[in-house]
Design a protein around this motif. Structure first.
Motif, PDB file in Angstrom:
ATOM      1  N   GLY A  49       0.833  -1.193   0.000  1.00 14.95           N
ATOM      2  CA  GLY A  49       0.000   0.000   0.000  1.00 14.95           C
ATOM      3  C   GLY A  49       0.868   1.244   0.000  1.00 14.95           C
ATOM      4  N   THR A  50       0.356   2.325   0.545  1.00 12.74           N
ATOM      5  CA  THR A  50       1.112   3.581   0.644  1.00 12.74           C
ATOM      6  C   THR A  50       0.829   4.222   1.998  1.00 12.74           C
ATOM      7  N   THR A  51       1.646   5.188   2.350  1.00 10.78           N
ATOM      8  CA  THR A  51       1.419   5.906   3.600  1.00 10.78           C
ATOM      9  C   THR A  51       0.090   6.670   3.557  1.00 10.78           C
ATOM     10  N   LYS A  52      -0.335   7.073   2.363  1.00  4.27           N
ATOM     11  CA  LYS A  52      -1.611   7.786   2.256  1.00  4.27           C
ATOM     12  C   LYS A  52      -2.765   6.864   2.650  1.00  4.27           C
ATOM     13  N   LEU A  53      -2.718   5.622   2.162  1.00  3.63           N
ATOM     14  CA  LEU A  53      -3.765   4.660   2.519  1.00  3.63           C
ATOM     15  C   LEU A  53      -3.689   4.308   4.003  1.00  3.63           C
ATOM     16  N   GLU A  54      -2.464   4.201   4.524  1.00  2.83           N
ATOM     17  CA  GLU A  54      -2.309   3.905   5.947  1.00  2.83           C
ATOM     18  C   GLU A  54      -2.815   5.065   6.796  1.00  2.83           C
ATOM     19  N   ALA A  55      -2.607   6.288   6.332  1.00  8.91           N
ATOM     20  CA  ALA A  55      -3.117   7.455   7.054  1.00  8.91           C
ATOM     21  C   ALA A  55      -4.641   7.412   7.127  1.00  8.91           C
ATOM     22  N   LYS A  56      -5.277   7.076   6.006  1.00  7.90           N
ATOM     23  CA  LYS A  56      -6.736   6.974   6.000  1.00  7.90           C
ATOM     24  C   LYS A  56      -7.213   5.891   6.967  1.00  7.90           C
ATOM     25  N   ARG A  57      -6.497   4.777   6.996  1.00  5.70           N
ATOM     26  CA  ARG A  57      -6.862   3.698   7.925  1.00  5.70           C
ATOM     27  C   ARG A  57      -6.671   4.144   9.371  1.00  5.70           C
ATOM     28  N   SER A  58      -5.639   4.935   9.632  1.00 10.25           N
ATOM     29  CA  SER A  58      -5.400   5.404  11.000  1.00 10.25           C
ATOM     30  C   SER A  58      -6.550   6.283  11.487  1.00 10.25           C
TER      31      SER A  58
END
Length: 390
Positions: A159-168
């Motif tokens: 994935g990407t940090t952007k997707l991980e940010a959304k998950r956070s």
């Protein structure tokens, strides 16, 4: 004058023996040449990993997963009639070491790079592999900085940090967060994830107040200033976006300062190695985002059993992704029908779920090289181990 008349009978017999030996030696050399011709050179994959330093406990299990994939491929006959070889380089999660390691792997004539455990080390290697025309399948690093150059030869399994940010942000809502403090360690992955999460939190409909952003210094023994600020800002959740070495120290410091809120770690911090550095009590209210991990994925149970049998331990974070990166590279080479790097790059880009079944997620990429629909698990520390959060 004839040589035979000078040497006499004994000399003539010696010459005859030498002639026979020369013929035999020539025959053996020809046989050796034929054997060398018949023995096809290996197709090499290269993997830059943190095999020394703080992050070696993460890198070594990843190396085992690569070895497992290559062993299986060779037992099945290799690829294109040739054996597969994995060549490792130690980046120590350090940019300078990564540059040296990438250049070394290029010199070993690898067809595909399948490494990349830390974004801070993977980013400077991009230009080197791209210049050599070597496609990269990156199993763990996922900073959006990896996509910034716009190379069509970079493929992310995490994935990407952007997707991980959304998950956070989703997790913060699930945990009832009202006030969040974000802490990073200044590295590429940590910084981009912190920035992207801050942006999402500050959106009017996030439901969570952003209290501020702090930064820890890698290698420091403790973080009293950061902890004091978190307490002063009355944050009820601290989201730490860095790696587990600093995460352990931050968790201990917060516990010592009687912080009673929750702590959420990014996937780089959610590692069993962290829990060996803190007590179970210090792990109370500790959560972590994670890429798919074998022990929590039913489809990976058989593979996890094989890994345990081979290496005597549970497969850790990023091991499934490492195994998948090697298998995907081998599959792409087979589909390309050649080791030509551009043909292999195109085969990776064109991968569809029916081509190869990956354990860690969909075997399909968007045009920007990111995996289609990657997932992040939410784990919680319990009794010295991570488990799926309720």
């Amino acid at each position: 004058m004839k040589i035979s008349r000078v040497l006499g009978g004994a000399g003539r017999r010696m010459l005859a023996a030498v002639a026979v030996l020369a013929v035999a030696t020539g025959t053996l050399a020809a046989c050796d040449k034929t054997a060398e011709t018949d023995e096809k050179p290996p197709i090499r994959l290269g993997a830059l990993l943190p095999l020394s330093g703080y992050f070696a406990p993460t890198g070594q299990p990843m190396a085992d997963a690569y070895n497992m994939a290559v062993k299986e491929a060779n037992e099945a006959g290799g690829v294109l009639g040739r054996p597969v070889e994995i060549v490792f380089g130690d980046d120590a999660c350090d940019p300078a070491a990564a540059v040296a390691g990438a250049n070394e792997l290029v010199g070993k004539d690898i067809t595909v790079s399948v490494g990349g455990g830390c974004s801070v080390a993977a980013v400077p290697s991009l230009k080197i592999f791209h210049a050599a025309g070597i496609p990269m399948i990156i199993p763990a690093a996922n900073s959006t900085d990896l996509l910034a150059p716009g190379y069509n030869s970079v493929f992310l399994l995490a994935g990407t940090t952007k997707l991980e940010a959304k998950r956070s942000i989703e997790v913060m809502a699930e945990l009832g967060t009202r006030r969040v403090a974000i802490v990073d360690d200044g590295t590429s992955f940590s910084d981009t994830l912190a920035s992207e999460t801050t942006t999402f939190v500050q959106q009017a409909d996030s439901g969570t107040t952003f209290t501020g952003r702090q930064r820890v210094s890698q290698g420091a023994t403790s973080y009293p200033r950061v902890v004091a600020t978190v307490l002063q800002q009355r944050a009820d959740l601290v989201f730490y976006t860095g790696y587990y070495a600093e995460a352990a120290k931050l968790v201990r410091d917060l516990h010592t300062a009687h912080y009673t809120g929750k702590i959420l770690l990014a996937d780089a911090g959610t590692d069993p190695a962290l829990l060996k550095q803190i007590t179970p009590a210090e792990g109370n209210n500790l959560y972590g985002l994670s890429l798919p991990v074998a022990q929590f994925m039913p489809q990976a149970s058989a593979w996890a059993a094989k890994y345990r049998a081979a290496y005597g331990r549970e497969p850790g974070p990023f091991t499934m992704q490492s195994y998948d990166a090697a298998r995907l590279a081998i599959n792409a080479i087979a589909r390309a029908g050649t080791t030509d790097r551009e043909a292999v790059r195109k085969a990776i880009a064109d991968t569809k779920p029916g081509d190869v079944q990956l354990l860690s997620g969909p075997s399909e990429f968007r045009r920007d090289g990111t995996q289609v629909n990657p997932s992040f698990l939410l784990l919680r520390a319990r009794n010295g181990a991570f488990a799926l959060a309720d």
